[in-house]
Design an enzyme around this catalytic site. Structure first.
Site, PDB file in Angstrom:
ATOM      1  CE  LYS A   1      38.765 -26.611  28.701  1.00 34.97           C
ATOM      2  NZ  LYS A   1      38.704 -27.357  27.150  1.00 34.97           N
TER       3      LYS A   1
ATOM      4  CB  THR B   1      46.213 -29.219  26.040  1.00 37.04           C
ATOM      5  OG1 THR B   1      45.009 -28.546  25.570  1.00 37.04           O
ATOM      6  CG2 THR B   1      47.299 -28.500  25.750  1.00 37.04           C
TER       7      THR B   1
ATOM      8  CE1 TYR C   1      36.915 -30.106  27.297  1.00 39.64           C
ATOM      9  CE2 TYR C   1      38.204 -31.354  28.595  1.00 39.64           C
ATOM     10  CZ  TYR C   1      38.140 -30.567  27.546  1.00 39.64           C
ATOM     11  OH  TYR C   1      39.173 -30.216  26.649  1.00 39.64           O
TER      12      TYR C   1
END
Length: 310
Positions: free
Chosen positions: A166, A52, A140
């Site tokens: 994550k 992001t 992740y």
């Protein structure tokens, strides 16, 4: 050395946007205002220079500068997780050591991508990065870089210093399995914004997501409701959050998040090409469309609706 263990970093953590100016240069002033906007709204931490945050559109030096500005502005108010993922182990170690020197609380990284690395090569990547600092690592799991299978996650959890993951995948049954088979101390952040309630229900310790930049109050309330066992309230909040998410996903989502923040007084600037941005005319249309959509759906409890002007 980190002042916190990963197990101390829980709750709602926006995957922080990176503001760029009209010339696509990093805008430190806007970044500081975005940090204050989110911290003052009550978020539990910040996840910096991830997907992001448009990390893969920045040079390593730019990523370092972003992290320095964020940590300086946070001033210890909330934990900061620094995403250091890159294709090159060398670059990731450089970013990781900088993050430690700068004062990050933990590291995170996507697996190396593009060349179709083997599991052993990916394990070596995480082993090398984690060994280079004293910070805990949060792996992740994300479709954009390649999803881990459950057996791979078990192998990652055996690396000293890899303390969590994550988990940005829809297979939430594996969240429960991770907690059962790897153990409750392996920290798991649910990374799918539209499935925050589900992630928490299956055992996630916290939430990391993109739309938490624009509508943090919804996800803070979902987290609180799930902690209290109020599933009906959590469901209603998730429906509101999802309405905003799916509205934006069909309308240039990254730029939409930044404009929605601006409507609330936190101008998050522009995206870098090849992403596109809204012009004044298309932003006005976006705002009008959102007002009409919110009225049609009966959306409530959004600061976004209370602060939109013009």
């Amino acid at each position: 050395m980190s002042a916190r263990k990963l197990s101390e970093i829980r709750g709602v953590l926006p995957a922080l946007v990176t503001p760029f100016d009209e010339n696509e240069d990093f805008d430190a002033g806007r970044m500081r205002k975005v940090v204050d906007f989110l911290v003052e709204r009550g978020v539990d931490g910040l996840y910096v220079t991830g997907s992001t945050g448009e990390a893969f559109m920045m040079s390593p030096d730019e990523r370092k500068e972003v992290l320095e500005v964020v940590i300086d502005q946070v001033a210890g108010r909330v934990p900061v997780i620094a995403h250091v993922g890159a294709i090159s182990t060398h670059h990731s170690i450089e970013l990781a050591r900088h993050a430690e020197r700068t004062g990050a609380d933990a590291l995170s990284s996507v697996p190396p991508f593009y060349w179709g690395f083997s599991q052993d090569q990916i394990l070596a990547y995480y082993t090398d990065i984690t060994a280079a600092t004293g910070l805990p690592m949060c792996a992740y799991n994300v479709p954009l870089a390649g999803l881990f299978g459950f057996d791979m996650i078990k192998r990652l959890a055996e690396i000293p210093g890899v303390e969590g993951i994550k988990y940005t995948a829809s297979t939430h049954h594996d969240i429960m399995r991770i907690k059962a088979e790897i153990g409750p101390d392996f920290i798991l952040y649910s990374g799918a914004d539209e499935m925050a309630m589900s992630g928490l229900a299956f055992g996630a310790d916290g939430l990391i997501g993109s739309f938490y930049n624009a509508i943090p109050e919804i996800f803070l309330a979902i987290y609180a409701a799930m902690q209290a066992g109020d599933l009906e309230r959590a469901k209603a909040l998730q429906e509101t959050g999802n309405a905003v998410i799916f509205f934006a996903l069909s309308r240039n989502p990254m730029a939409a998040i930044k404009r929605m923040m601006a409507w609330q007084g936190a101008d998050a600037g522009f995206c870098r090409r090849p992403m596109t941005n809204f012009t004044p005319e298309t932003e006005a249309a976006l705002k009008a469309d959102f007002r009409a959509f919110a009225a049609e759906r009966g959306l409530k409890g959004l600061r976004l609706l209370e602060t939109m002007n013009g």
